[in-house]
Design an enzyme around this catalytic site. Structure first.
Site, mmCIF file in Angstrom:
data_model
loop_
_atom_site.group_PDB
_atom_site.id
_atom_site.type_symbol
_atom_site.label_atom_id
_atom_site.label_comp_id
_atom_site.label_asym_id
_atom_site.label_seq_id
_atom_site.Cartn_x
_atom_site.Cartn_y
_atom_site.Cartn_z
ATOM 1 N N ASP A 25 -21.329 32.253 -1.497
ATOM 2 C CA ASP A 25 -21.334 31.326 -2.721
ATOM 3 C C ASP A 25 -22.370 31.297 -3.768
ATOM 4 O O ASP A 25 -21.732 30.833 -5.398
ATOM 5 C CB ASP A 25 -21.264 29.899 -1.985
ATOM 6 N N GLY A 46 -9.209 15.836 -5.640
ATOM 7 C CA GLY A 46 -9.619 16.883 -6.853
ATOM 8 C C GLY A 46 -9.418 17.786 -7.276
ATOM 9 O O GLY A 46 -7.681 18.591 -6.179
ATOM 10 N N LYS A 48 -27.312 26.358 -2.685
ATOM 11 C CA LYS A 48 -27.284 27.864 -3.869
ATOM 12 C C LYS A 48 -26.488 26.381 -5.349
ATOM 13 O O LYS A 48 -27.012 27.914 -6.434
ATOM 14 C CB LYS A 48 -25.628 28.481 -3.400
ATOM 15 N N LYS A 85 -18.713 19.770 -1.100
ATOM 16 C CA LYS A 85 -20.255 20.374 -0.435
ATOM 17 C C LYS A 85 -21.541 19.806 -1.410
ATOM 18 O O LYS A 85 -21.186 18.777 -2.133
ATOM 19 C CB LYS A 85 -20.086 21.410 -1.502
#
Length: 350
Positions: A257, A10, A198, A109
């Site tokens: 982040d 990706g 986040k 993530k």
């Protein structure tokens, strides 16, 4: 110079592979689609996922996972979170993994979604499938790092976290490059938690940002106020979920982040949050369960914050924690609350 297999072609995996190859590291990248591997090998491009980047000729790709991973010193997993465990199962038959010869790192993530609907930290989930000697020895990589800017050579900071300090240092040194600053950490749980949470704040930020454009009393001051509130709730939840170092929240993996995910034009979670208000996107879904089951198919991309929102909400309930922003975004996603009412609750407490 160690060799590395990047498992996942990706945008993020390709960008990291590009920087490593430019540094002189021996890099192979695994692509799920054979046509992606062909594009990388023949045209030195990844038109589907990172179209503007020209890749080094030394970077080679394959859709054969064994070919890419075998005999590598480090294996970096960068697949989407919803296929991470499936990918880990395929690694078990590869000798360098079965025998524990390779260091495994993960830069995905998000969270692993359990049948119950709850979320599990990525390395915890991987440890359930990989050989026992990987327990406590894997490395998690995170930080404010949009793939597009990494590929453009913009200076970026990352954190390599592991319970095994030596493995964290090895990965730190491997990834450090002229445009990559990498720091090591032993707060593995904390770095994983903030990397997931986040995205929830970014959903809220996107929705609030879109709402602000039609409101007379919401501005930059208000957005910063809500951003700081989100950071505080991230800290509360991270501690409850095992974070051991306050510096994780205040450093690149935390506030760094969070800031880039909320404010960057590349942020998918911010974009999804904006779409909730601007396009009434949630009208296509019955509730959060329906959203989680069908978001990728109907929307065309994966906003990880959708899944992390439920884990954040359930964790707050479990430990009796007060997290107004995470509760509000959960209720919005579950269609219990509209964006305007959620903003009023967050700003005025009503």
């Amino acid at each position: 110079m160690r060799s590395i297999a990047v498992v996942g072609a990706g945008a993020f995996g390709t960008a990291l592979a590009k920087v490593l190859a430019e540094k002189g590291v021996d890099v192979k990248i695994w692509a799920f689609k054979p046509e992606t591997a062909e594009d990388i090998n023949t045209h030195h491009r990844n038109q589907e996922f990172l179209p503007d980047a020209i890749l080094p000729t030394s970077l080679t790709a394959s859709s054969d996972l064994t070919e890419v991973v075998q005999d590598r010193d480090v294996v970096l997993l960068v697949t989407p979170s919803n296929v991470l465990i499936q990918t880990a199962r395929q690694l078990l038959s590869i000798p360098c993994i079965a025998e524990g010869k390779a260091i495994i790192a993960c830069a995905t993530k998000g969270l692993i979604r359990l049948p119950s609907g709850d979320g599990q930290l990525l390395l915890d989930g991987l440890e359930n499938y990989l050989p026992g000697f990987y327990k406590g020895n894997m490395v998690y990589i995170s930080g404010p790092s949009h793939a597009e800017e990494i590929a453009q050579g913009k200076v970026t900071a990352l954190v390599a976290a592991s319970q095994n300090p030596m493995n964290a240092i090895i990965v730190r040194e491997l990834f450090t490059a002229p445009t990559l600053r990498v720091f090591s950490s032993i707060d593995v749980s904390g770095v994983q938690v903030v990397a997931a949470l986040k995205n929830v704040v970014a959903l809220a930020f996107g929705a609030i940002e879109a709402y602000a454009e039609k409101s007379n009393n919401i501005g930059d001051n208000t957005e910063s106020f809500l951003l700081s509130a989100g950071l505080n709730e991230m800290m509360i939840l991270a501690r409850a979920m095992g974070s051991t170092h306050f510096e994780t929240i205040t450093g690149p993996a935390g506030i760094g982040d969070l800031d880039v995910t909320c404010r960057s034009k590349y942020g998918r979670n911010r974009r999804f949050g904006r779409s909730i208000y601007e396009q009434n996107l949630l009208n296509d879904f019955a509730d959060l369960d329906d959203l989680m089951a069908n978001v990728t198919t109907k929307v065309g991309y994966l906003p990880e914050g959708v899944f992390a929102a439920r884990t954040a909400y359930l964790t707050a309930q479990k430990y009796n924690l007060r997290t107004p922003m995470f509760t509000a975004i959960y209720r919005v996603l579950n269609k219990e609350l509209d964006v305007e009412s959620a903003v009023q609750e967050l700003i005025y407490g009503v």
